[in-house]
Design a protein around this motif. Structure first.
Motif, PDB file in Angstrom:
ATOM      1  N   UNK A 145     -32.559  10.409  24.734  1.00 44.37           N
ATOM      2  CA  UNK A 145     -31.588  10.985  23.804  1.00 44.37           C
ATOM      3  C   UNK A 145     -30.422  11.621  24.552  1.00 44.37           C
ATOM      4  N   UNK A 146     -30.716  12.223  25.695  1.00 47.13           N
ATOM      5  CA  UNK A 146     -29.637  12.826  26.487  1.00 47.13           C
ATOM      6  C   UNK A 146     -28.772  11.754  27.148  1.00 47.13           C
ATOM      7  N   UNK A 147     -29.385  10.665  27.609  1.00 44.83           N
ATOM      8  CA  UNK A 147     -28.606   9.556  28.181  1.00 44.83           C
ATOM      9  C   UNK A 147     -27.650   8.974  27.141  1.00 44.83           C
ATOM     10  N   UNK A 148     -28.169   8.748  25.954  1.00 47.75           N
ATOM     11  CA  UNK A 148     -27.335   8.195  24.886  1.00 47.75           C
ATOM     12  C   UNK A 148     -26.243   9.191  24.513  1.00 47.75           C
ATOM     13  N   UNK A 149     -26.574  10.485  24.523  1.00 49.51           N
ATOM     14  CA  UNK A 149     -25.575  11.505  24.230  1.00 49.51           C
ATOM     15  C   UNK A 149     -24.418  11.472  25.209  1.00 49.51           C
TER      16      UNK A 149
END
Length: 227
Positions: A145-149
């Motif tokens: 989720x942080x990578x996509x963010x």
């Protein structure tokens, strides 16, 4: 049972840098801006400036969703195709309404069109927070989720800032058509119509080179979401 991201805390949503928290923060900012715009007593100049901020936020935000988030959702969720198609239709209707407003700012119907656009944006926020984004929480790790963010933020920072109804809502068509336009949108934001003609011409010329750089940046960001 799907739980809206509006009802979950930061830790549950993957941390402050996750796509879910980035989306929720920006949705809250947009909601606040729309309420301020509709409040009575704002000076016309201030209202015009706020309108431009709303438009810029709406279109950069939506373009990044369509480029980075919804392709991921279609891969991980059985109903991703239907969910994203519905939100993309909302985005298209918002595009068409705001394009009409920008084309005819003195039209007596503008006030009604703006309220209609705000209602669509509010519905879009609810659909995303209550139905689409919870699917990502259920399927993806906090790290993912942080990578996509981070990828979403990179695309948002270089996305179009004005409506382009004829541009595809899905990659690769949106990137091929929309990203070159983003350079011109952002240069137009720096040089309004009242700017001297020479300055406007210089900024448009600069946009030709900027467009290629923007496309490269977005391709790299989108590639990271596929790893």
């Amino acid at each position: 049972m799907t739980v809206s991201i509006s009802e979950q805390d930061t830790a549950r949503l993957g941390g402050a840098g996750s796509i879910l928290m980035r989306q929720r923060r920006e949705h809250a900012r947009l909601d606040s801006m729309m309420h301020r715009y509709l409040a009575r007593g704002m000076a016309p100049d201030g209202q015009d400036e706020l309108w431009q901020e709303i438009v810029q936020l709406v279109f950069s935000h939506a373009f990044a969703e369509e480029t980075v988030l919804w392709p991921v959702l279609r891969r991980i969720s059985a109903d991703g195709q239907d969910l994203t198609a519905r939100v993309e239709q909302e985005h298209q209707e918002i595009n068409e309404l705001i394009a009409r407003i920008e084309k005819s700012p003195e039209d007596p119907h503008c006030g009604a069109w703006i309220r209609q656009a705000f209602a669509l944006i509010t519905q879009d926020i609810r659909d995303e927070e209550d139905e689409l984004l919870p699917r990502m929480r259920e399927a993806l790790s906090d790290r993912r989720l942080r990578q996509i963010g981070a990828a979403w933020e990179a695309v948002r920072a270089s996305a179009p800032t004005h409506p382009h109804p004829a541009v595809s809502r899905r990659p690769p068509g949106n990137a091929l058509s929309g990203l070159p336009l983003s350079a011109f949108d952002r240069l137009r934001d720096l040089a309004p119509a009242t700017a001297p003609a020479v300055r406007r011409a210089a900024l448009v010329a600069a946009g030709t080179g900027a467009a290629a750089a923007v496309i490269l940046l977005v391709r790299r960001a989108v590639r990271r979401t596929c790893i």
